[in-house]
Motif scaffolding. Sequence first.
Motif, PDB file in Angstrom:
ATOM      1  N   ALA A  73       0.825  -1.211   0.000  1.00  0.00           N
ATOM      2  CA  ALA A  73       0.000   0.000   0.000  1.00  0.00           C
ATOM      3  C   ALA A  73       0.858   1.260   0.000  1.00  0.00           C
ATOM      4  CB  ALA A  73      -0.939   0.005   1.196  1.00  0.00           C
ATOM      5  N   VAL A  74       1.905   1.292   0.824  1.00  0.00           N
ATOM      6  CA  VAL A  74       2.669   2.544   0.973  1.00  0.00           C
ATOM      7  C   VAL A  74       3.772   2.698  -0.071  1.00  0.00           C
ATOM      8  CG1 VAL A  74       2.191   2.633   3.447  1.00  0.00           C
ATOM      9  CG2 VAL A  74       4.352   1.631   2.648  1.00  0.00           C
ATOM     10  N   THR A  75       4.109   1.622  -0.753  1.00  0.00           N
ATOM     11  CA  THR A  75       5.201   1.694  -1.725  1.00  0.00           C
ATOM     12  C   THR A  75       4.855   2.689  -2.841  1.00  0.00           C
ATOM     13  OG1 THR A  75       5.814  -0.600  -1.257  1.00  0.00           O
ATOM     14  CG2 THR A  75       6.636   0.361  -3.319  1.00  0.00           C
ATOM     15  N   GLY A  76       5.700   3.690  -2.987  1.00  0.00           N
ATOM     16  CA  GLY A  76       5.495   4.681  -4.052  1.00  0.00           C
ATOM     17  C   GLY A  76       4.529   5.791  -3.683  1.00  0.00           C
ATOM     18  N   ALA A  77       3.950   5.771  -2.505  1.00  0.00           N
ATOM     19  CA  ALA A  77       3.004   6.822  -2.110  1.00  0.00           C
ATOM     20  C   ALA A  77       3.773   8.044  -1.609  1.00  0.00           C
ATOM     21  CB  ALA A  77       2.062   6.309  -1.031  1.00  0.00           C
ATOM     22  N   ASP A  78       3.347   9.250  -2.030  1.00  0.00           N
ATOM     23  CA  ASP A  78       3.988  10.450  -1.490  1.00  0.00           C
ATOM     24  C   ASP A  78       3.178  11.060  -0.339  1.00  0.00           C
ATOM     25  OD1 ASP A  78       2.110  11.084  -3.410  1.00  0.00           O
ATOM     26  OD2 ASP A  78       3.258  12.717  -4.328  1.00  0.00           O
ATOM     27  N   LEU A  79       1.959  10.556  -0.135  1.00  0.00           N
ATOM     28  CA  LEU A  79       1.185  10.937   1.054  1.00  0.00           C
ATOM     29  C   LEU A  79       0.515   9.685   1.608  1.00  0.00           C
ATOM     30  CD1 LEU A  79      -0.078  12.931   3.059  1.00  0.00           C
ATOM     31  CD2 LEU A  79      -1.860  13.429   1.358  1.00  0.00           C
ATOM     32  N   VAL A  80       0.813   9.384   2.864  1.00  0.00           N
ATOM     33  CA  VAL A  80       0.224   8.217   3.527  1.00  0.00           C
ATOM     34  C   VAL A  80      -0.582   8.744   4.712  1.00  0.00           C
ATOM     35  CG1 VAL A  80       0.712   6.123   4.849  1.00  0.00           C
ATOM     36  CG2 VAL A  80       2.147   6.725   2.871  1.00  0.00           C
ATOM     37  N   ILE A  81      -1.872   8.411   4.773  1.00  0.00           N
ATOM     38  CA  ILE A  81      -2.708   8.869   5.881  1.00  0.00           C
ATOM     39  C   ILE A  81      -3.264   7.679   6.644  1.00  0.00           C
ATOM     40  CG2 ILE A  81      -4.725  10.231   6.569  1.00  0.00           C
ATOM     41  CD1 ILE A  81      -4.346  11.992   4.177  1.00  0.00           C
ATOM     42  N   LEU A  82      -2.966   7.630   7.922  1.00  0.00           N
ATOM     43  CA  LEU A  82      -3.525   6.587   8.778  1.00  0.00           C
ATOM     44  C   LEU A  82      -4.914   7.046   9.236  1.00  0.00           C
ATOM     45  CD1 LEU A  82      -0.410   6.110   8.872  1.00  0.00           C
ATOM     46  CD2 LEU A  82      -0.726   5.194  11.189  1.00  0.00           C
ATOM     47  N   ALA A  83      -5.924   6.270   8.895  1.00  0.00           N
ATOM     48  CA  ALA A  83      -7.295   6.588   9.311  1.00  0.00           C
ATOM     49  C   ALA A  83      -7.878   5.393  10.060  1.00  0.00           C
ATOM     50  CB  ALA A  83      -8.147   6.953   8.098  1.00  0.00           C
ATOM     51  N   THR A  84      -7.117   4.924  11.024  1.00  0.00           N
ATOM     52  CA  THR A  84      -7.518   3.784  11.853  1.00  0.00           C
ATOM     53  C   THR A  84      -7.588   4.263  13.307  1.00  0.00           C
ATOM     54  OG1 THR A  84      -5.264   3.149  12.459  1.00  0.00           O
ATOM     55  CG2 THR A  84      -6.103   2.308  10.358  1.00  0.00           C
ATOM     56  N   PRO A  85      -8.165   3.453  14.197  1.00  0.00           N
ATOM     57  CA  PRO A  85      -8.047   3.818  15.613  1.00  0.00           C
ATOM     58  C   PRO A  85      -6.573   3.957  16.000  1.00  0.00           C
ATOM     59  CG  PRO A  85      -9.713   2.113  15.352  1.00  0.00           C
ATOM     60  CD  PRO A  85      -9.044   2.272  14.007  1.00  0.00           C
ATOM     61  N   VAL A  86      -6.301   4.850  16.951  1.00  0.00           N
ATOM     62  CA  VAL A  86      -4.942   5.143  17.393  1.00  0.00           C
ATOM     63  C   VAL A  86      -4.240   3.879  17.905  1.00  0.00           C
ATOM     64  CG1 VAL A  86      -3.624   6.459  19.111  1.00  0.00           C
ATOM     65  CG2 VAL A  86      -5.552   7.519  17.950  1.00  0.00           C
ATOM     66  N   GLY A  87      -5.008   2.957  18.451  1.00  0.00           N
ATOM     67  CA  GLY A  87      -4.426   1.733  19.005  1.00  0.00           C
ATOM     68  C   GLY A  87      -3.688   0.891  17.980  1.00  0.00           C
ATOM     69  N   ALA A  88      -3.963   1.121  16.686  1.00  0.00           N
ATOM     70  CA  ALA A  88      -3.306   0.334  15.635  1.00  0.00           C
ATOM     71  C   ALA A  88      -2.037   1.000  15.119  1.00  0.00           C
ATOM     72  CB  ALA A  88      -4.287   0.111  14.481  1.00  0.00           C
ATOM     73  N   PHE A  89      -1.755   2.227  15.573  1.00  0.00           N
ATOM     74  CA  PHE A  89      -0.646   2.998  14.985  1.00  0.00           C
ATOM     75  C   PHE A  89       0.716   2.318  15.148  1.00  0.00           C
ATOM     76  CE2 PHE A  89      -2.326   7.673  14.773  1.00  0.00           C
ATOM     77  CZ  PHE A  89      -3.427   7.238  14.049  1.00  0.00           C
ATOM     78  N   ASP A  90       0.924   1.697  16.293  1.00  0.00           N
ATOM     79  CA  ASP A  90       2.245   1.109  16.544  1.00  0.00           C
ATOM     80  C   ASP A  90       2.544   0.002  15.536  1.00  0.00           C
ATOM     81  OD1 ASP A  90       4.651   0.980  18.166  1.00  0.00           O
ATOM     82  OD2 ASP A  90       3.914  -0.967  18.864  1.00  0.00           O
ATOM     83  N   ALA A  91       1.598  -0.915  15.377  1.00  0.00           N
ATOM     84  CA  ALA A  91       1.787  -2.029  14.436  1.00  0.00           C
ATOM     85  C   ALA A  91       1.901  -1.515  13.005  1.00  0.00           C
ATOM     86  CB  ALA A  91       0.617  -3.009  14.556  1.00  0.00           C
ATOM     87  N   ILE A  92       1.100  -0.511  12.663  1.00  0.00           N
ATOM     88  CA  ILE A  92       1.142   0.025  11.294  1.00  0.00           C
ATOM     89  C   ILE A  92       2.477   0.727  11.040  1.00  0.00           C
ATOM     90  CG2 ILE A  92       0.136   1.738   9.724  1.00  0.00           C
ATOM     91  CD1 ILE A  92      -2.609   1.126  11.065  1.00  0.00           C
ATOM     92  N   GLY A  93       2.920   1.544  12.011  1.00  0.00           N
ATOM     93  CA  GLY A  93       4.200   2.244  11.857  1.00  0.00           C
ATOM     94  C   GLY A  93       5.350   1.259  11.623  1.00  0.00           C
ATOM     95  N   LYS A  94       5.338   0.209  12.416  1.00  0.00           N
ATOM     96  CA  LYS A  94       6.390  -0.807  12.303  1.00  0.00           C
ATOM     97  C   LYS A  94       6.373  -1.462  10.914  1.00  0.00           C
ATOM     98  CE  LYS A  94       8.093  -4.604  15.183  1.00  0.00           C
ATOM     99  NZ  LYS A  94       7.808  -5.430  16.380  1.00  0.00           N
ATOM    100  N   ALA A  95       5.161  -1.751  10.431  1.00  0.00           N
ATOM    101  CA  ALA A  95       5.035  -2.453   9.147  1.00  0.00           C
ATOM    102  C   ALA A  95       5.409  -1.566   7.964  1.00  0.00           C
ATOM    103  CB  ALA A  95       3.600  -2.974   8.980  1.00  0.00           C
ATOM    104  N   ILE A  96       5.055  -0.274   8.035  1.00  0.00           N
ATOM    105  CA  ILE A  96       5.257   0.560   6.842  1.00  0.00           C
ATOM    106  C   ILE A  96       6.628   1.238   6.819  1.00  0.00           C
ATOM    107  CG2 ILE A  96       2.772   0.982   6.601  1.00  0.00           C
ATOM    108  CD1 ILE A  96       3.196   3.832   7.650  1.00  0.00           C
TER     109      ILE A  96
END
Lengths: 323, 323
Positions: A73-96
């Motif tokens: 999803a994030v590969t090649g994106a120049d703007l990435v917006i997280l629109a999930t509950p805050v509780g998921a941010f840690d796992a998402i940050g690590k993955a992306i």
Amino acid sequence: MTTDDPSFSPPSFVPFERLCLIGLGLIGSSLGHATRRAGAAREIIGVDRHQPNGQKALEIGFIDTLAPDLETAVTGADLVILATPVGAFDAIGKAIGPHLSPGAIVSDVGSVKGVALDVLTPHLPAHIHLLPAHPVAGTENSGPEAGFASLFDGRWSILTPPEGSDPDALSRLTAFWEQLGATVEIMTAAHHDLVLAITSHIPHLIAYNIVGTAADLETVTKSEVIKFSAGGFRDFTRIAASDPDMWRDIFLSNKDAVLEMLGRFSEDLSVLQRAIRDGDGATLHDLFSRTRAIRREIIEAGQDAAAADFGRRPPSRADDSKF
Amino acid sequence: MTTDDPSFSPPSFVPFERLCLIGLGLIGSSLGHATRRAGAAREIIGVDRHQPNGQKALEIGFIDTLAPDLETAVTGADLVILATPVGAFDAIGKAIGPHLSPGAIVSDVGSVKGVALDVLTPHLPAHIHLLPAHPVAGTENSGPEAGFASLFDGRWSILTPPEGSDPDALSRLTAFWEQLGATVEIMTAAHHDLVLAITSHIPHLIAYNIVGTAADLETVTKSEVIKFSAGGFRDFTRIAASDPDMWRDIFLSNKDAVLEMLGRFSEDLSVLQRAIRDGDGATLHDLFSRTRAIRREIIEAGQDAAAADFGRRPPSRADDSKF
């Protein structure tokens, strides 16, 4: 955009090449619709951990492509917006983190901004611009079908750039939100969390609380509460119907500011309780007169309509047969 | 009309000869308009201790005659409705008692019903039918210009006849409210006061309280509270803009039920406060899920529209220049 920096001048708008939306619920879907309406990104990639949400997003058409995973999803994106509950941010940050393009902007739409910085910063390479955002807009509905293009029109979007943020990246994100219809305000994450604790988090907490109190009464039936809700309670139930996952995360991630404001609220409530017990009408009247003036200021500021209750559909007489 | 008595059958409607409205504010003026629309009284006499209200009522035309005093106002009326704050009932009861026509119905529209009985009963001769009423309808606006004929359409009007009330008088008053568009519910005054404490009085008290708390903060400016009120706070300000005189009287006259419900509310709030402090997300999520279901039931009961925020005028972009 409102800012204290007199040298700031937003550039003419350059759309993003590829917007990646992580989370396709109410805000994610509204971002997709509003971005399309504005032509604010040439391509929109979506990803959602719930497969049916992704499929629904493709069907509705507010994303161009559904990515199978966060990395893609994030590969090649120049703007990435997280629109999930805050509780998921840690796992998402690590993955992306390892897959972000150099110079990409990573933002979010969470209701608590200190935690966005704290949680995401360690995962992001130095070449990434982390610029948390909070559009003060929403409804009590959830899911990819709840979104609409005009959700941000005339609403505030608060950006909380960390110290030393890149001014060009900030300008681009500001222009993006303005294209989506919002008015941008810039403040620190800490101040944002204090302001929103009183304007949003505490109102939600006490709305949830009173609806729960009412449901648990033995002396008044739940059907009576529902029948006579027009007396004031109804407005609380609207707020208390907001997404449970999102609000759990908000209270846990803005704990300090919420507890601080809750303490003041409870102190003030004790004063009213005492005034009622003592039959002290002057204290009550004094407060009730002051609060009325604040309502007038909100109407004058254009944050609500003066019209009383006219926005609401009058209840159908046919429904009375249910009681 | 809903009642547990299966033998009850409302008669075909007989309008009142002369309706006397004491108090010509939001509810009094709406009663005038709605009575005219329904043809529910042949003549409407109004009286208000504020002279300009009376003049305005005549000008608008929802009364036929403005009485110079209470004695004149009630003379010859077969239905007298008190539409003033509850705090004025004692003085009004005393003034009108000796001048009421035999067999007249005396009613009111106050939000607390125990006190209406307690205060008015001693002043009224035995030939008078005292039948307190509470239409669960209103807006946050006040005064004779705030009223409109459809205010009671599809709303509940709760009648709290004392034990041993005359069934014919009760039927006539029921028919009157139904002609005005309301659905009538009958319960005891004590039960009414408990139900309304949770559905109306406590919501108002905590709305007043949080708006006051927000106004007193040092760390967050009032203009920030107003700007970002869309996050939830705005709905509270609408409630907290209600008439200060009326609400002072409500809290003082329904003291026991309000303090009882407030105690439960505070207990429940302490549990949430503790859950936030302990990071106990499960407790929060459990409550937030339960309250959402109640909102659904209110929508299904026809007491509110499902539409999210669409009833509200979107704030004008032009207003942004103020900030």
